[in-house]
Design a protein around this motif. Structure first.
Motif, PDB file in Angstrom:
ATOM      1  N   UNK A 808       0.814  -1.217   0.000  1.00 61.20           N
ATOM      2  CA  UNK A 808       0.000   0.000   0.000  1.00 61.20           C
ATOM      3  C   UNK A 808       0.843   1.260   0.000  1.00 61.20           C
ATOM      4  N   UNK A 809       1.937   1.259   0.799  1.00 60.37           N
ATOM      5  CA  UNK A 809       2.818   2.425   0.848  1.00 60.37           C
ATOM      6  C   UNK A 809       3.540   2.603  -0.487  1.00 60.37           C
ATOM      7  N   UNK A 810       3.969   1.488  -1.082  1.00 63.88           N
ATOM      8  CA  UNK A 810       4.671   1.558  -2.368  1.00 63.88           C
ATOM      9  C   UNK A 810       3.801   2.111  -3.473  1.00 63.88           C
ATOM     10  N   UNK A 811       2.507   1.779  -3.427  1.00 60.21           N
ATOM     11  CA  UNK A 811       1.591   2.250  -4.470  1.00 60.21           C
ATOM     12  C   UNK A 811       1.126   3.683  -4.236  1.00 60.21           C
ATOM     13  N   UNK A 812       1.495   4.250  -3.055  1.00 61.37           N
ATOM     14  CA  UNK A 812       1.012   5.596  -2.744  1.00 61.37           C
ATOM     15  C   UNK A 812       1.541   6.648  -3.712  1.00 61.37           C
ATOM     16  N   UNK A 813       2.666   6.364  -4.384  1.00 61.38           N
ATOM     17  CA  UNK A 813       3.229   7.317  -5.357  1.00 61.38           C
ATOM     18  C   UNK A 813       2.619   7.199  -6.750  1.00 61.38           C
ATOM     19  N   UNK A 814       1.957   6.094  -7.008  1.00 59.32           N
ATOM     20  CA  UNK A 814       1.581   5.764  -8.385  1.00 59.32           C
ATOM     21  C   UNK A 814       0.539   6.715  -8.952  1.00 59.32           C
ATOM     22  N   UNK A 815      -0.313   7.234  -8.069  1.00 60.95           N
ATOM     23  CA  UNK A 815      -1.366   8.106  -8.579  1.00 60.95           C
ATOM     24  C   UNK A 815      -0.796   9.280  -9.352  1.00 60.95           C
ATOM     25  N   UNK A 816       0.233   9.917  -8.767  1.00 57.08           N
ATOM     26  CA  UNK A 816       0.844  11.048  -9.451  1.00 57.08           C
ATOM     27  C   UNK A 816       1.593  10.607 -10.712  1.00 57.08           C
ATOM     28  N   UNK A 817       2.226   9.431 -10.637  1.00 55.51           N
ATOM     29  CA  UNK A 817       2.948   8.918 -11.796  1.00 55.51           C
ATOM     30  C   UNK A 817       2.003   8.689 -12.963  1.00 55.51           C
ATOM     31  N   UNK A 818       0.854   8.088 -12.654  1.00 56.69           N
ATOM     32  CA  UNK A 818      -0.095   7.764 -13.713  1.00 56.69           C
ATOM     33  C   UNK A 818      -0.706   9.016 -14.329  1.00 56.69           C
ATOM     34  N   UNK A 819      -0.698  10.121 -13.556  1.00 53.91           N
ATOM     35  CA  UNK A 819      -1.256  11.370 -14.102  1.00 53.91           C
ATOM     36  C   UNK A 819      -0.230  12.179 -14.875  1.00 53.91           C
ATOM     37  N   UNK A 820       1.065  11.790 -14.754  1.00 54.57           N
ATOM     38  CA  UNK A 820       2.120  12.576 -15.404  1.00 54.57           C
ATOM     39  C   UNK A 820       2.119  12.358 -16.909  1.00 54.57           C
ATOM     40  N   UNK A 821       2.258  13.439 -17.648  1.00 49.06           N
ATOM     41  CA  UNK A 821       2.306  13.363 -19.113  1.00 49.06           C
ATOM     42  C   UNK A 821       3.714  12.994 -19.576  1.00 49.06           C
ATOM     43  N   UNK A 822       3.816  12.193 -20.672  1.00 47.32           N
ATOM     44  CA  UNK A 822       5.154  11.862 -21.195  1.00 47.32           C
ATOM     45  C   UNK A 822       5.965  13.097 -21.570  1.00 47.32           C
ATOM     46  N   UNK A 823       5.260  14.240 -21.901  1.00 48.11           N
ATOM     47  CA  UNK A 823       5.997  15.453 -22.266  1.00 48.11           C
ATOM     48  C   UNK A 823       6.764  16.028 -21.084  1.00 48.11           C
ATOM     49  N   UNK A 824       6.347  15.595 -19.885  1.00 44.57           N
ATOM     50  CA  UNK A 824       7.005  16.136 -18.694  1.00 44.57           C
ATOM     51  C   UNK A 824       8.494  15.827 -18.698  1.00 44.57           C
ATOM     52  N   UNK A 825       8.844  14.611 -19.120  1.00 45.95           N
ATOM     53  CA  UNK A 825      10.247  14.251 -19.116  1.00 45.95           C
ATOM     54  C   UNK A 825      11.040  15.088 -20.100  1.00 45.95           C
TER      55      UNK A 825
END
Length: 830
Positions: A808-825
């Motif tokens: 559960x703690x490991x997945x706590x970051x995923x929400x923001x990751x999944x919302x990030x656009x590929x253009x961000x990189x």
């Protein structure tokens, strides 16, 4: 620069700080509690005893002892003994401790009763004060009656507290107070009865040290003892010091776990700051300046974390009187002292800086050329500096442990154990990374392969997460395994061959009738054990009276005044085995009497095979020789003896008997006890099932305390886990966005992260349980000497529970990751 950089990174720095807050809180709360406990014991030492000093003896004082007692003019006295009592209201019976008091005792503190006036009226009215819990159990009220031996008294009130009594002792044998003048009428003080006479003194101006020095040797020669209120408080203080040391070490482990989190998080934090440090050096910043910028940050969060932890600790220590109230013989008054508060802040500073030093050293060796390099930090650190920092850390930990334990060897063992545990967890984590890297199947699914390969990626958190998860699981699992060992040692064999009722103080002329009472209740007599009381007169031709005053003697003092209850028989029992010498079943007429002694008695008396001991058997001197030494399992709940004579010696000596039986149900046990109490008031019955319940209840209370402390380690581990995951958050976002740029779907990214943290959770918690299994097995074999059957709770509850928590703690970051656009990189690289 430190302030400006900290503002930009305050979320991460707050997580660093959170890692040590709970550890500091635990240490400060226990230090405050220990100081309050010591102060209360010193302040209430007279109230704990109820007098300035007392003289006690386990037999009616002889003429010389009585002369000493009378010369000091006692202000109150009592005789106390264990006996069965009956409650005519409901035919209930119970093993209790009867105290027959005369005089205005206690002189300090009060007897707490319900109703309140019963404490002062029971002496005049001729009633009994009965333990309040016992009255609730048997639905008794003031005005009901209690039968003690041959007399029946009205119950004057419920006894809540009295100086010199503890909740634990009351759980084993509840207290009943009666006026001293009724003791003789009970007819319970017969030959062989266990009794204690106490004489209380109110002399506040007497020099207790000088009095004890003068009278103690004289009283010991007459089998009596002097006890002062200062001596009682000192012994009580030492007893709770041991508990405090244990709790301190548990809190220290939580603090260490937080410091491991700081070291790991600062390591990643500094890695991400390498280019910024290189830029500063290009602009002319010196090594010292770049080092101090980040040292000031860590010191700042250490001070702030120590301050917050100290405040939390002040609040937490209010819980300890509630948690430990079952074990405290007095009400604890809480006050706040300065030393633990200052220590909490300084500890936060020192521990944070110490454990951050290794990663901070990297800033010293950063080259300005790092600005031009594409891949991470390539600077080389001084091995001497690294070894120096590690040495300082270990020395500080040892010094702090020594301060907590006050024993250099225990401190060394504790630090050694911690280093071994950390080393095993870190070593297995490193080995796991190498095994995955070299041997993981290359044809596995992409998500599976990617998740496990992440275990050794740059900025990975494998080692710190496995240490945090494993250590927390190790602590809580060891508790459960150890508790099982203790319960198994006290467990009763529920078979018809195993006695669970022990009948004490049966006089020779009562043996046949008691046996008939067993048979009338369809119960068999399993054992009929004769007991003969005696004392040691001389050991290896040295008189006991002389040994009492010999400061160089290697013989333990307890056995010089002890009244031994011995038996005679021709066979060993299940709880015994011969470890030296030869067992003698029947004594030959012309030989010196040959006895068997327990190994602990042989050690304490400093005797071995062939040594002579002369016993005083009710005035008759009897010379014996040690023929065998037995190892006795004292945890086996059956009559065990330190001294066993062969048959053919003590048959005609004054004696009494112990009869045992097996009662299959509580109802049959209660019926037998009622019959025995009505026919033989002097006989006491111990129901081993009730004893086991008391032991289990005490262990449950101790377990709750240990659980409470282990909670700090578990929660600290969770905070370290969150901090470690959050620290690598931006690295994860970058990696995940790159994967999405290459065509990975959200489901794949979610699966990769879930599998990685699920693997870490399972491996870490399994390692902790297996380490706890190993340590508990060693405890069972070498300390408790008991077979070990581990509990399934850690495997069925802790393993899946902690694994899911890590997931559960490991997945706590995923929400923001999944919302990030590929253009961000692309924007970040631009």
């Amino acid at each position: 620069m430190a302030w400006r950089d900290a503002k930009a990174s305050r979320a991460r720095l707050l997580l660093f700080m959170a890692s040590i807050i709970l550890g500091i809180a635990a240490v400060v709360s226990i230090q405050l509690f220990s100081q309050n406990l010591t102060a209360n014991i010193q302040r209430q030492s007279k109230s704990l005893m109820g007098a300035d000093f007392l003289i006690d003896t386990d037999q009616l004082p002889n003429a010389r002892a009585q002369a000493i007692i009378d010369s000091l003019k006692p202000d109150a006295s009592e005789v106390n003994f264990v006996s069965m009592v009956a409650f005519p209201k409901n035919d209930g019976t119970k093993l209790v401790r009867v105290r027959g008091l005369q005089g205005d005792f206690p002189f300090y503190g009060t007897i707490e009763t319900q109703p309140v006036n019963a404490a002062t009226n029971y002496q005049v009215s001729g009633g009994a004060l009965v333990d309040a819990t016992l009255m609730l159990q048997y639905n008794l009220q003031a005005g009901d009656s209690i039968k003690i031996g041959e007399i029946t008294l009205p119950i004057a009130g419920a006894l809540k507290a009295i100086p010199g009594n503890t909740a634990v002792s009351t759980a084993v044998a509840p207290l009943v107070l009666i006026p001293f003048r009724f003791i003789e009428a009970t007819e319970l003080l017969q030959f062989g009865s266990r009794k204690e006479y106490q004489f209380f003194y109110r002399q506040p101006n007497v020099d207790l040290v000088a009095l004890e020095k003068k009278l103690q040797p004289l009283l010991e020669a007459e089998n009596a003892d002097l006890d002062t209120h200062t001596g009682t408080s000192s012994r009580l203080g030492r007893r709770y010091d041991n508990v405090g040391s244990f709790l301190n070490l548990t809190a220290f482990i939580a603090l260490l776990l937080g410091c491991v989190g700081i070291a790991s998080s600062v390591n990643i934090y500094i890695k991400e700051k390498i280019k910024a440090i290189a830029v500063l050096k290009c602009l002319g910043a010196s090594r010292k300046q770049s080092f101090l910028i980040f040292l000031i940050q860590i010191a700042g969060i250490g001070i702030l974390g120590g301050f917050i932890g100290t405040i939390v600790g002040v609040g937490l220590q209010e819980l300890f009187p509630i948690v430990l109230k079952e074990f405290l013989p007095f009400d604890l008054t809480i006050s706040i002292t300065a030393q633990p508060l200052i220590m909490g802040v300084l500890l936060g500073l020192v521990m944070s800086v110490l454990f951050a030093l290794l990663p901070l050293l990297r800033t010293w060796y950063v080259s300005p050329l790092e600005v031009l390099r594409f891949s991470g930090d390539s600077s080389k650190q001084s091995k001497n500096a690294i070894y120096g920092v590690i040495t300082v850390i270990v020395l500080f930990l040892y010094a702090f442990s020594f301060w907590l334990l006050k024993d250099w060897l225990y401190a060394l063992a504790f630090i050694g154990g911690i280093l071994v545990t950390f080393g095993v967890l870190a070593g297995i984590a490193t080995l796991t990374m190498k095994l995955v890297k070299n041997y993981f199947p290359k044809r596995a699914r992409f998500t599976t392969r990617q998740s496990l390969l992440n275990l050794f990626r740059p900025n990975n958190q494998t080692i710190v997460l496995l240490v945090a998860i494993g250590l927390g699981t190790f602590l809580i699992s060891t508790l459960y395994f150890t508790k099982d060992i203790l319960l198994d040692k006290a467990a009763l064999g529920q078979t018809s061959e195993s006695a669970n009722l022990i009948t004490l103080d049966v006089q020779p002329d009562q043996v046949a009738e008691v046996a008939n009472t067993f048979e009338a209740n369809n119960l068999n007599v399993l054992d009929n054990i004769p007991l003969v009381t005696m004392r040691m007169h001389s050991i290896k031709n040295e008189l006991v009276n002389k040994l009492r005053t010999d400061s160089t003697s290697q013989i333990k003092g307890w056995l010089l005044n002890h009244e031994f209850r011995t038996t005679y028989r021709s066979e060993l029992i299940d709880s015994e085995e011969i470890v030296a010498g030869e067992w003698v079943a029947l004594q030959k007429e012309k030989d010196t009497i040959q006895v068997s002694i327990s190994d602990n008695l042989a050690e304490d008396a400093n005797v071995t095979i062939g040594d002579f001991i002369v016993f005083n058997v009710q005035g008759v001197l009897m010379e014996t020789v040690v023929k065998s030494i037995r190892k006795v399992d004292w945890t086996n709940l059956q009559p065990n003896f330190t001294i066993v004579f062969p048959t053919g010696v003590l048959e005609n000596a004054p004696q009494f008997n112990v009869l045992t039986t097996y009662a299959p149900t509580e109802e049959s046990s209660a019926t037998l006890q009622r019959d025995l109490v009505s026919k033989f008031p002097n006989v006491s019955v111990i129901d081993l099932r009730q004893m086991f319940t008391v032991v289990e209840d005490i262990l449950d209370k101790v377990s709750w305390i240990i659980n409470f402390m282990a909670f700090f380690s578990i929660l600290t581990g969770i905070i370290v886990l969150i901090g470690s995951v959050r620290t690598s958050k931006y690295q994860r976002i970058k990696e995940s966005v790159l994967l999405r740029t290459l065509g990975a779907k959200n489901k794949q990214i979610l699966t990769i992260t879930a599998l990685e943290y699920l693997f870490l959770g399972i491996l870490g918690s399994l390692l902790g349980i297996l380490l706890a299994l190993g340590s508990s097995l060693l405890l069972a074999v070498f300390v408790f000497e008991e077979p070990f059957t581990p509990s399934l709770i850690p495997f069925l509850v802790f393993l899946p529970g902690i694994s899911l928590l890590v997931l559960g703690i490991g997945l706590s970051n995923i929400r923001e990751v999944l919302r990030s656009s590929p253009l961000e990189v692309l924007r970040k690289s631009g």
